[in-house]
Design a protein around this motif. Structure first.
Motif, PDB file in Angstrom:
ATOM      1  N   CYS A 130      46.190  38.818  33.613  1.00 28.29           N
ATOM      2  CA  CYS A 130      44.783  39.124  33.308  1.00 28.29           C
ATOM      3  C   CYS A 130      44.581  39.430  31.836  1.00 28.29           C
ATOM      4  O   CYS A 130      43.529  39.144  31.256  1.00 28.29           O
ATOM      5  CB  CYS A 130      44.309  40.308  34.145  1.00 28.29           C
ATOM      6  SG  CYS A 130      44.144  39.986  35.918  1.00 28.29           S
ATOM      7  N   SER A 161      45.216  36.498  37.557  1.00 26.81           N
ATOM      8  CA  SER A 161      45.868  37.582  38.276  1.00 26.81           C
ATOM      9  C   SER A 161      46.967  37.060  39.188  1.00 26.81           C
ATOM     10  O   SER A 161      47.978  37.741  39.413  1.00 26.81           O
ATOM     11  CB  SER A 161      44.839  38.367  39.086  1.00 26.81           C
ATOM     12  OG  SER A 161      45.443  39.448  39.761  1.00 26.81           O
ATOM     13  N   CYS A 163      40.867  40.445  38.457  1.00 25.20           N
ATOM     14  CA  CYS A 163      40.932  40.803  37.035  1.00 25.20           C
ATOM     15  C   CYS A 163      39.684  41.589  36.643  1.00 25.20           C
ATOM     16  O   CYS A 163      38.609  41.424  37.219  1.00 25.20           O
ATOM     17  CB  CYS A 163      41.039  39.557  36.161  1.00 25.20           C
ATOM     18  SG  CYS A 163      42.675  38.789  36.144  1.00 25.20           S
TER      19      CYS A 163
END
Length: 931
Positions: free
Chosen positions: A294, A289, A319
């Motif tokens: 992600c 992230s 994420c």
């Protein structure tokens, strides 16, 4: 509401009764002669056109014309059947609080949307065992559809005739009889879009002997089915990450683990700032992230805090997993159904029969990979000296301490989907006599039935103690980079933690001895006063148990895990062998009042050894002043006895999958207060002192037939329930804390340790609607044309969880178990000429308001209407051969979009209670008769 109050209510609406199904069946070529028969809903033999019953008759030929091969398919196209979580797909959702967690692989009927346990399913007029594990309702997979001659659906309460479970109505599957020759059939269906979902069936049905000539007939039928799985990743619309449409999963786990804040770990108790110039202390951080990637891991997505009323800043670098897309859309299945029946003419007036039915259904339920958080108590944080230690200091996480272990939350993708094998075995042996003694008809029957079911852990589940030890080694990498894999040593270690084998199993038994006699009682000026009287003696049995010593299902990685603890398996408490005896007497009168007006009067008394006695009357009428108009209706009471599962206490805890704010310890929302985002352990339990559910109900309406082959009908019906058996859901208990405060158990520190939900006699409900439709048969030089439409308009369904709550209108509203759609209809037009025939069927389901997510700032929206069409054609030009081919979902209509939370109802972006997951599907069947 009292019986006379309901009668007055019905009279105000108008008169009508449902005869459309019979009108349709009688207009078709299948009807060869009119004879005195016993119709579902009455024990008096009479002409099939007589009686005061809203019965729809569906012949095997009609099912074949429409390409229908299963009972579940048939019911999904009927407006009278509720739009509920009653399919094998919906029953796969073990997380749903209001779902029977022991129905894996089964499919149920749900007439009027009153629940599977309120629909009585009969086979040749007699009861069959309920599902072997749940014990709550009959599994439709056990019905041998290849041997069914017709299906009779009574759209009215029938406790006065059949006793319990008949509140919503009765479905009676009538098997073929007196067959001679052999029929062989194969069926193949394949979705035209790539992926799974292929279905295959092979059947053979044969019989020999003629009752009139040979004084015997023997029939046997065997059907084999094999269905392939259809997965969510094989359909683009099964997508749980559509944030622009307010749909995103509510989870904090990811296949590339999120680092979480825990005291004395790398991120510490208060989290860390990231980069420069940002004073926010982040408590959950994912390295992917931080790079905005992600989704570089399959099923990975960026967490969307703005959709879940969470602080956007605190969850900026978190994420998530689109676990909704990992659900299966249709289960794999292997099944067989066997029927053997011998009929013997003992004399011109007496016939004996012996009937054996047996079935096995094997299916698999696939759930998303499990998730867990490491804990200090369990000592399973990622070790500092581990080969895959993830140092976030270099990624800009300022207060990350690489000298300490890492606490993390992980979606166990490398363990695979959690797979459970469900097997259901059913056997039934019935024998009986029927015939005439003078002017009276009699029947006697003795039957015994048994249903066994069990579940096996196949893959994706881990022993918690072994998993804890494996995590401590550091060999398993919670941060496998995109495009990389776990090492072979790690995969071997993962494999060594897995739990496989028998999880749990159950058995229901039914022994029944019944008999009745019917005939003319006396002559009245308007005709014969006919009667029926009978008895019904039953013993029902049930037992359920986890496999002894095998698995203990737990919700987390405890530091005190035993050798049998398994993470997140769907266990239930054992229920020792239970049984109860039912004794019933009933009587019925068919009273000709004046010419054209007949009454049906029925009364039944049932005595249960565990829940007491109940007496239920029924009054029905049929009035036909001329050949064009028919009026009929009924008023009756009914009951549903609690099932053994509903009566049995359960102590097996489950893990809540959505956050909850503790109003005692977190009176206002605070990102730093862990009691604002609690996930709870809860139990769903039965209650030994439950009482039978009671109903007061009726129908009234009209059928109008201006021409011989043209018929219209409209029926008003109403069902009022009291002492309703209802499972209080976790959401209801959480969202009404003040009302259910006593259901929250707290530990010595004041934190909630367990929430109790489950079965209650929970107040009342009232359901009313209008059945409507018509049929037309037209013969022309171009061929024989037939058209028909059958629909249900749901006027209202109001219910409340407890007596001190107001009635809530649910028609057109999202609900966790059953959707009460305003309109459902099925319309078809058929054509036949020479060796050719074709049928086009359209199924319509009206839209409804989506789940209420306004507490998260999400606006309410209406889910679109859903219309699909099926087109089938058949050819009989080859000797003894029928070839049928067609397309289900002709226009490839995708299910309507919904943003409901997948943790409440299975399905991401769609709802299996409404939508067809297969898309446009080609189906071909060939049947050959040796005659």
């Amino acid at each position: 509401m009292k019986l006379n109050q309901l009668a007055r209510s019905l009279a105000l609406v108008g008169m009508g009764v449902h005869v459309a199904g019979m009108a349709w069946a009688q207009s078709g070529p299948e009807v060869k002669k009119v004879e005195r028969v016993e119709v579902t809903g009455s024990s008096i033999k009479r002409l099939a056109s007589e009686g005061a019953l809203p019965v729809q008759i569906i012949s095997a030929a009609e099912l074949n014309r429409k390409g229908i091969t299963t009972a579940e398919q048939m019911l999904s196209q009927m407006g009278v059947n509720g739009t509920g979580a009653d399919s094998a797909v919906a029953n796969n959702n073990v997380f749903g609080s209001d779902t029977d967690r022991l129905t894996g692989g089964s499919a149920n009927a749900n007439l009027r949307g009153l629940g599977p346990g309120s629909t009585l399913v009969l086979l040749n007029g007699r009861r069959v065992s309920t599902h072997g594990m749940s014990g709550g309702a009959v599994d439709l997979n056990a019905i041998p559809m290849a041997a069914v001659a017709r299906v009779e659906v009574l759209k009215d309460g029938a406790s006065a005739i059949y006793g319990t479970d008949a509140i919503g109505g009765v479905i009676n599957f009538i098997l073929k009889k007196d067959m001679q020759g052999v029929d062989v059939g194969v069926n193949f269906s394949q979705p035209l879009e790539s992926g799974g979902g292929t279905k295959r069936r092979a059947s053979i049905t044969g019989g020999f002997g003629n009752l009139d000539r040979d004084r015997f007939n023997v029939l046997a039928s065997l059907a084999l089915d094999k269905d392939d799985i259809l997965r969510g990743n094989e359909r683009s619309w099964a997508n749980g990450f559509q944030p622009d449409r307010y749909l995103s999963p509510d989870s904090s786990s990811h296949p590339f683990a999120n680092v979480i804040n825990v005291a004395n770990t790398a991120l510490g108790a208060t989290g860390s700032t990231v980069g420069s110039g940002d004073a926010t202390r982040y408590t959950r951080i994912n390295a992917l992230s931080l790079k905005g990637s992600c989704d570089a891991i399959a099923t990975g997505v960026q967490y969307q805090p703005q959709l879940w009323n969470a602080s956007a800043a605190a969850n900026r670098y978190l994420c998530n997993t689109d676990y909704g897309r990992q659900y299966m859309l249709a289960p794999p299945k292997d099944a067989f159904n066997l029927v053997t029946r011998g009929s013997f003419l003992l004399s011109d007036s007496h016939t004996a029969f012996v009937e054996l039915t047996a079935s096995r259904t094997e299916s698999k339920a696939e759930l998303t990979p499990a998730q867990f958080s490491t804990t200090t108590a369990a000592g399973n944080h990622y070790p500092v000296n581990g080969p895959h230690y993830l140092n976030l200091k270099s990624a800009g996480v300022n207060d990350f301490d690489p000298t300490k272990p890492i606490a993390y939350r992980w979606r166990m993708q490398d363990f695979g989907n959690r797979v459970i094998g469900n097997v259901s075995d059913n056997q039934r042996l019935a024998t009986g006599l029927d015939g005439d003694i003078g002017a009276y008809a009699y029947k006697l029957g003795l039957s015994t039935a048994k249903a066994k079911a069990w579940s096996d852990l196949i893959d994706g589940y881990a022993y918690t103690a072994k998993l804890n030890e494996a995590l401590k080694t550091g060999l398993i990498n919670p941060w496998v980079k995109p495009g990389e894999k776990q090492s072979q040593a790690a995969m071997d270690l993962i494999e060594s933690t897995k739990a496989r084998g028998r999880l749990m199993g159950g058995e229901t038994t039914l022994t029944q001895f019944d008999g009745s006699i019917s005939g003319g009682l006396m002559a009245l000026p308007a005709g014969s006063l006919d009667f029926a009287a009978g008895f019904d003696l039953r013993r029902e049995g049930y037992k359920f148990a986890p496999e002894p010593g095998a698995f203990n299902c737990v919700s987390g990685l405890s530091s005190t895990a035993t050798a049998t603890d398994v993470l997140l398996c769907p266990g239930n408490s054992a229920i020792g062998k239970q049984s109860r005896d039912i004794k019933a007497l009933y009587a019925e009168l068919a009273v000709p009042v004046v010419k054209g007006l007949d009454l049906q009067l029925a009364l039944r008394h049932d005595r249960y050894s565990d829940v007491g006695s109940t007496t239920n009357p029924k009054i029905a009428f049929r009035f036909q002043p001329n050949d064009m108009v028919l009026l009929r209706g009924s008023v009756n009471t009914g009951f549903k006895a609690p099932s053994f599962q509903q009566l049995a206490p359960n102590t097996a805890p489950l893990l809540d999958t959505s956050d909850w704010r503790d109003p005692e310890l977190c009176p206002t929302v605070s990102a730093s207060n862990p009691n604002c985002t609690r996930r709870l352990d809860y139990i769903v339990t039965g209650k030994p002192d439950l009482k039978p559910e009671k109903s007061t109900q009726g129908t009234i309406g009209i059928v109008f037939s201006p021409l011989r082959d043209l018929s219209f009908y409209a029926d008003y019906w109403r069902v009022d329930l009291d002492e309703r058996l209802r499972k209080l859901t976790l959401s209801e208990v959480k969202n009404n804390y003040a009302l259910f405060k006593d259901r929250f158990a707290r530990d010595s520190s004041g934190r909630v340790s367990l929430v109790t939900t489950g079965w209650e006699n929970a107040a009342d409900s009232s359901t009313k609607g209008l059945d409507w439709g018509g049929s037309y048969l037209f013969k022309h030089s171009s061929g024989t044309w037939r058209a028909g439409v059958n629909g249900t308009y749901m006027i209202s369904h109001k219910e409340r969880a407890l007596e001190n709550q107001p009635l809530q209108e649910l028609v057109g509203q999202f609900a966790l178990r059953t959707l009460y759609l305003r309109n459902k209809l099925s319309a078809d037009i058929g054509w036949a000429r020479d060796n050719w025939a074709a049928t086009l069927t359209t199924i319509y389901k009206s839209g409804y308001m989506d789940q209420d997510m306004t507490r998260y700032g999400t606006p309410r929206r209406k889910i679109n209407d859903y219309t699909t069409a099926n087109l089938f054609a058949s050819y009989t030009g080859f000797k003894n051969t029928t070839i049928t081919a067609g397309l289900n979902n002709l226009f490839d209509k995708a299910p309507p979009f919904t943003y409901h939370n997948v943790d409440d109802v299975v399905g991401a972006g769609w709802d299996p209670r409404v939508g067809d997951p297969f898309g446009r599907t080609l189906s071909v069947s060939v049947n050959y008769s040796f005659r």
